[in-house]
Design a protein around this motif. Sequence first.
Motif, PDB file in Angstrom:
ATOM      1  N   GLN A  23      -2.611   9.818   0.961  1.00 51.47           N
ATOM      2  CA  GLN A  23      -3.447   8.629   1.081  1.00 51.47           C
ATOM      3  C   GLN A  23      -4.767   8.952   1.780  1.00 51.47           C
ATOM      4  N   ALA A  24      -4.711   9.896   2.722  1.00 51.16           N
ATOM      5  CA  ALA A  24      -5.930  10.290   3.428  1.00 51.16           C
ATOM      6  C   ALA A  24      -6.927  10.928   2.469  1.00 51.16           C
ATOM      7  N   PHE A  25      -6.457  11.798   1.567  1.00 50.79           N
ATOM      8  CA  PHE A  25      -7.344  12.430   0.594  1.00 50.79           C
ATOM      9  C   PHE A  25      -7.951  11.388  -0.346  1.00 50.79           C
ATOM     10  N   MET A  26      -7.117  10.444  -0.805  1.00 46.66           N
ATOM     11  CA  MET A  26      -7.627   9.409  -1.696  1.00 46.66           C
ATOM     12  C   MET A  26      -8.636   8.524  -0.982  1.00 46.66           C
ATOM     13  N   ALA A  27      -8.354   8.186   0.273  1.00 49.20           N
ATOM     14  CA  ALA A  27      -9.248   7.307   1.039  1.00 49.20           C
ATOM     15  C   ALA A  27     -10.595   7.984   1.283  1.00 49.20           C
ATOM     16  N   TRP A  28     -10.560   9.285   1.603  1.00 50.09           N
ATOM     17  CA  TRP A  28     -11.812  10.011   1.830  1.00 50.09           C
ATOM     18  C   TRP A  28     -12.665  10.000   0.562  1.00 50.09           C
ATOM     19  N   ASN A  29     -12.041  10.250  -0.574  1.00 51.40           N
ATOM     20  CA  ASN A  29     -12.775  10.245  -1.837  1.00 51.40           C
ATOM     21  C   ASN A  29     -13.327   8.859  -2.153  1.00 51.40           C
ATOM     22  N   ALA A  30     -12.578   7.820  -1.814  1.00 53.65           N
ATOM     23  CA  ALA A  30     -13.056   6.455  -2.049  1.00 53.65           C
ATOM     24  C   ALA A  30     -14.302   6.162  -1.220  1.00 53.65           C
ATOM     25  N   LEU A  31     -14.320   6.627   0.018  1.00 56.06           N
ATOM     26  CA  LEU A  31     -15.510   6.432   0.854  1.00 56.06           C
ATOM     27  C   LEU A  31     -16.716   7.173   0.278  1.00 56.06           C
ATOM     28  N   MET A  32     -16.507   8.397  -0.196  1.00 53.71           N
ATOM     29  CA  MET A  32     -17.605   9.144  -0.791  1.00 53.71           C
ATOM     30  C   MET A  32     -18.134   8.438  -2.041  1.00 53.71           C
TER      31      MET A  32
ATOM     32  N   GLN B 197      -9.341  -2.978   1.074  1.00 55.36           N
ATOM     33  CA  GLN B 197      -8.840  -3.733  -0.080  1.00 55.36           C
ATOM     34  C   GLN B 197      -8.047  -2.835  -1.014  1.00 55.36           C
ATOM     35  N   MET B 198      -8.524  -1.611  -1.222  1.00 51.64           N
ATOM     36  CA  MET B 198      -7.808  -0.658  -2.067  1.00 51.64           C
ATOM     37  C   MET B 198      -6.442  -0.319  -1.474  1.00 51.64           C
ATOM     38  N   LEU B 199      -6.398  -0.076  -0.155  1.00 50.85           N
ATOM     39  CA  LEU B 199      -5.131   0.255   0.496  1.00 50.85           C
ATOM     40  C   LEU B 199      -4.158  -0.919   0.442  1.00 50.85           C
ATOM     41  N   ALA B 200      -4.687  -2.133   0.558  1.00 56.45           N
ATOM     42  CA  ALA B 200      -3.829  -3.320   0.490  1.00 56.45           C
ATOM     43  C   ALA B 200      -3.215  -3.458  -0.903  1.00 56.45           C
ATOM     44  N   ARG B 201      -4.018  -3.195  -1.930  1.00 60.18           N
ATOM     45  CA  ARG B 201      -3.487  -3.260  -3.313  1.00 60.18           C
ATOM     46  C   ARG B 201      -2.409  -2.208  -3.529  1.00 60.18           C
ATOM     47  N   ASP B 202      -2.685  -0.999  -3.050  1.00 59.81           N
ATOM     48  CA  ASP B 202      -1.701   0.085  -3.210  1.00 59.81           C
ATOM     49  C   ASP B 202      -0.394  -0.261  -2.508  1.00 59.81           C
ATOM     50  N   LYS B 203      -0.499  -0.865  -1.329  1.00 59.05           N
ATOM     51  CA  LYS B 203       0.697  -1.234  -0.575  1.00 59.05           C
ATOM     52  C   LYS B 203       1.485  -2.327  -1.298  1.00 59.05           C
ATOM     53  N   ALA B 204       0.759  -3.278  -1.890  1.00 59.35           N
ATOM     54  CA  ALA B 204       1.415  -4.361  -2.634  1.00 59.35           C
ATOM     55  C   ALA B 204       2.095  -3.846  -3.878  1.00 59.35           C
ATOM     56  N   ASP B 205       1.510  -2.816  -4.487  1.00 58.20           N
ATOM     57  CA  ASP B 205       2.087  -2.270  -5.739  1.00 58.20           C
ATOM     58  C   ASP B 205       3.252  -1.315  -5.483  1.00 58.20           C
ATOM     59  N   ALA B 206       3.364  -0.856  -4.243  1.00 61.61           N
ATOM     60  CA  ALA B 206       4.401   0.160  -3.927  1.00 61.61           C
ATOM     61  C   ALA B 206       5.793  -0.454  -3.990  1.00 61.61           C
TER      62      ALA B 206
END
Length: 402
Positions: A338-347, A393-402
């Motif tokens: 999740q950290a790698f995905m989050a970093w890429n999302a910020l970039m 918002q992206m992390l919240a969606r991912d958590k809801a879909d998990a």
Amino acid sequence: MGLFDKFQSNATQLKSLLKELPRDPFSVSMDEMKGPTRALVKGKEIVLAGTNNYLGLTFHEDAVDAAVKAVQESGTGTTGSRFANGTYAAHRQLEHDLAEFLGYQHCMVFSTGYQANLGAISALAQPPHDVILIDADCHACIYDGCQLSGAETVRFRHNDPESLDKRLSRLSPDVKGKLVCIEGMYSMFGDVAPVKEFVEVAHKHGAYLLLDEAHSFGVFGEQGRGVCEADGVRDEVDFYTGTFSKSLASIGGFVASNHPELEYLRFSSRPYMFTASPSPSNIAAAGAALAKISHDDSMRKNLWKNAKRIHDAFTQLGFELCAGVGPVIAVKLPNKEQAFMAWNALMENGVYVNLAIPPGTPNATSILRLSVSAAHTNEDLDVVVDAYTALSQMLARDKADA
């Protein structure tokens, strides 16, 4: 092939983490610098929020002019160590100015902040009768200084003076020299040490205290002298180490002390004696930055204003933060993936921060590490807050879909 076998596990893991991601967080190239807070990365302008440029002085005209003049007058490099031909008048002047600013009698300038700790610790503590006690979360250069020293090394719990007290109490009476190493503000999480309490514990047991203020120099204290100044114990710290590569906007490092014996390190510290000294331009830029810090507190005030805005915004967004308001604001994430995905999302949204993952982080924590700068404009901070809002918002969606 045997030399490289040990790297295969990490390489395989990194390839797996990057498999479906567009960018590698550990190989970013700033293709063109646009100022202290902006850069072009693959043609896209990015807000830099992971540079440790706390006071934003890397493009200040005084520092730039001083560096250019130094190159013109003294050349591009010294081609020798401080122990040989690598000590110029400017090196001595900067040592004097740093000592005066900090209120110490003696100061030694090293080629990097890393080498300042490596050189000081390895020379101060020697086997078989000296012991080094270090905070468990200390920087790699402190650990490496201990290893180069060869002295017995004892770790104590992070930011826990009581833990240090217990370990000092258990030392053999045969121990002659005791050196305690801590940091002012820790670079990964941004948490601040209770320096006053550590000074009291160390001195109660007859130990010397070495305080690394690399990330807190210029930032904490009424005059920017670090956490020890903020805690009112600057005069009681035995050895104060720091770097030029953060608030001083250059490259280099130093150790300062009121102990006259510090001068012995000039002919006993291997990282001082056997490394080329800092270039004239680096010394000049650091000197100009120091002069600015000494006479202008507006940068420090602006840094803290910016830090509070970002910390408040991240708190409202529901992120789990590693420390209180400060120049380093680290967001905890549940795992490396999740950290790698989050970093890429910020970039993707125009913001560069530092990704830090185990084993380079305390407690096997994966974090997005943001460092605030006094040079960040309101527009810069708007971009940062918008990017983190989209991330939440992206992390919240991912958590809801998990």
